[in-house]
Scaffold this active site. Structure first.
Site, short mmCIF file in Angstrom:
data_model
loop_
_atom_site.label_atom_id
_atom_site.label_comp_id
_atom_site.label_asym_id
_atom_site.label_seq_id
_atom_site.Cartn_x
_atom_site.Cartn_y
_atom_site.Cartn_z
N GLU A 266 68.40 17.34 13.40
CA GLU A 266 68.18 16.24 13.77
C GLU A 266 69.65 15.72 14.26
OE1 GLU A 266 65.08 16.08 11.38
OE2 GLU A 266 66.96 17.23 10.94
N ARG B 189 69.20 10.94 9.68
CA ARG B 189 70.06 12.20 9.02
C ARG B 189 71.16 13.01 9.93
NH1 ARG B 189 67.21 16.15 5.64
NH2 ARG B 189 67.70 17.86 6.98
N LYS C 219 51.64 31.76 5.45
CA LYS C 219 51.39 30.15 5.07
C LYS C 219 49.42 30.12 5.25
CE LYS C 219 52.41 25.18 6.93
NZ LYS C 219 53.09 24.52 7.15
#
Length: 589
Positions: A334, A362, A246
């Site tokens: 979640e 969610r 990244k």
């Protein structure tokens, strides 16, 4: 000297290049992304990490006929630039400009709209099954998903289903060991072992009936192209494990991957961040939460903190640093976070479950069945409530008051400032018989001297902020700042009363009776959808008590708002102070 990228406006031009020129194109594409994001801001590290993969995918596959689905979409800047949006990329995340995420309405190269994680495999599988049902066995469907997103439950649901189909699906795992914060969990450790070649167990993806290949170097464009060419000839579900870095190509972004996920403005040549003048400013609400939970947890050993993959964004990182055994990052999960918190409460713990407002959507079933139905006193801290700015429609937290208000047994509180946030956090850990949702906005508050001694808040009570004899304005949460400024600027501010109701549920009915009797006109103001939110609750109260007052409901209109600064978006829907002043003056005429 003219660059290769100058000649590429769609993947058709890209496919005309000689393969030996692609590393040069990758270099140019990185520079292009860095130069734009340095001044316009946005998500940097993720897109830099997949430059070679992005080029290879469009080089090998016949997009947009072959369909690419980018999970979340943080990493799709290179994709946008190569698919006809290079000249408009400087408008990325700006009002009226490109979305920061793939969006179907923006381009036929964006096969599926995204913004939340872990949806790509299910969406790509749905497309692949549809193609097969239509008799098209040649079309390719590729889901590109990160190692943090693939650990989410929905991703596993997609993998589980795909493994028993003959769908023409390719799942590419972009493995860089980090989402926004470092990846966590047993799957992360498994993938680490695979990369180190110390994994002794059977391959988990092969066990799910995927044709697994990799891991391969995600920055070796020739290796990627060779493997994609091979995978095109294989039928059924396939899985390619790609290792990337990244922030690749920008030293600082590689070294500080958390900060350079979305670094703000920086020097494109040096990579150094451009310092913002933040002296003597109010704190961010997330930091008030982060410091306060540490303060409370040191006094109360039953307090625990939970976040689904957002320790930095929620500022739970402070507790993770100081009391790591009682602070939990559960990854992008979640649903699990909510039910984990519910389980903890049954054993006497006091969980502060910090989830962004838009992400709690969610876990709606878990809030209802696992928490509220059982009256378990979970403390939900909903960060990024209201309009959040440039992330746009997928991230605005403007539905929480509406989707939570209908749930029995659930208390809903919105602090108007940092001191109120501290005090409600102090109050709820003293003892609670029902769950509570505390929703607060992104960004800075209004109080510099915010670390005041704790004070208990009486549940279900609102307060009068200003007296007035004609018009009563009822606000909820931090939007009170705009309301107070608007009233001050009105032609006859003495005519306007201002109340901070604080609790959407239960409403302070005693206070409401005291408001409705002397004021003929009531205005409610909220940074939540007008449908089913705070204003709707006031309308219901008026109807139930047979009040005939004129009631105006101001808030977020019944359509999805796109990206732009919070101030600009407030102006667009009449919630900024100037617009409210005009509205109040007009109402008083």
């Amino acid at each position: 000297m003219q660059k290769l990228l100058d000649h590429i406006n769609t993947p058709k031009e890209l496919r005309l290049l000689d393969q030996k020129d692609l590393p040069q194109l990758a270099k140019e594409l990185r520079e292009f992304i860095i130069n734009i994001v340095a001044t316009k801001e946005g998500h940097l590290g993720a897109s830099l990490g997949v430059v070679e993969l992005t080029i290879a995918l469009h080089y090998i596959f016949n997009t947009p006929e072959d369909q690419l689905i980018w999970d979340v979409g943080h990493q799709a800047y290179g994709h946008k630039i190569l698919t006809g949006r290079k000249d408009s990329f400087h408008t990325n995340r700006q009002v009226g400009g490109l979305s920061g995420f793939p969006k179907r309405a923006e381009s036929n190269y964006d096969a599926f709209g995204v913004g939340h994680s872990s949806t790509s495999i299910s969406a790509a599988l749905g497309m692949a099954i549809a193609s097969r049902l239509k008799g098209d066995t040649k079309k390719q469907h590729i889901a590109i998903i990160g190692d943090a997103s693939i650990a989410s439950g929905m991703a596993f649901e997609g993998l589980n289903h795909a493994g028993v189909t003959n769908a023409n699906l390719l799942v590419i795992l972009n493995d860089n060991a980090i989402g926004i914060d470092p990846s966590v969990g047993a799957l992360k450790q498994y993938l680490t072992n695979v990369k180190k070649e110390t994994q002794k167990q059977d391959n988990i993806f092969e066990a799910l009936n995927f044709d697994y290949s990799g891991p391969i170097d995600g920055h070796d464009i020739n290796a990627i192209i060779s493997e994609l060419e091979r995978l095109k000839t294989i039928s059924g579900p396939k899985f390619l494990h790609v290792i990337t870095t990244k922030g690749k190509g920008l030293k600082q972004a590689e070294e500080d991957q958390v900060k350079y996920h979305a670094p703000g403005k920086f020097n494109a040549q040096t990579g150094d961040l451009i310092a913002r003048t933040e002296t003597n400013q109010p704190p961010k609400y997330q930091d008030v939460f982060g410091h306060t939970i540490v303060e409370l947890a040191k006094q109360n050993e039953n307090i625990v903190g939970i976040t689904p993959a957002m320790p930095t964004g929620s500022s739970l990182k402070y507790m993770m640093d100081e009391i790591p055994e009682r602070a939990f990052d559960v990854g992008i999960a979640e649903q699990h976070a909510v039910t984990l918190a519910a389980g903890m409460t049954t054993q006497g713990l006091i969980p502060f479950c910090n989830i962004y407002s838009t992400f709690l959507q969610r876990a709606y079933d878990q809030v209802i069945h696992d928490v509220a139905l059982q009256k378990l006193p979970v403390i939900f801290c909903l960060d990024r409530a209201g309009l959040v700015g440039q992330d746009g429609a997928t991230h605005h937290g403007v539905y929480d008051l509406s989707y939570l208000r209908c749930i029995p047994n659930l208390i809903i509180f919105a602090p108007r400032n940092e001191i109120e946030l501290r005090n409600i956090m102090y109050t709820v850990q003293l003892g609670l018989k029902h769950p509570i949702a505390i929703r607060y906005p992104r960004g800075r508050g209004v109080t510099i001297d915010w670390k005041q001694p704790f004070s208990k808040i009486e549940m279900g009570t609102g307060i009068q902020l200003k007296k007035g004899n004609r018009l009563a304005v009822l606000s909820i949460g931090a939007i009170a700042k705009n309301v107070a400024k608007a009233i001050k600027n009105c032609q006859t501010p003495q005519s306007i009363a201002h109340y901070d109701m604080r609790f959407v549920k239960p409403l302070d009915e005693s206070l409401l009776h005291a408001i409705f009797k002397p004021h003929e006109t009531i205005i409610t103001v909220e940074d939540n959808a007008v449908k089913g939110g705070f204003g709707s609750a006031i309308l219901e109260f008026a109807s139930e008590n047979n009040y005939k007052n004129t009631i105006h409901v101001l808030g977020v209109p019944d359509h999805f708002l796109e990206h732009g600064s919070v101030n600009t978006l407030h102006q667009s829907i009449g919630l900024d102070a100037d617009s409210l002043t005009l509205y109040f003056n007009k109402t008083l005429l």
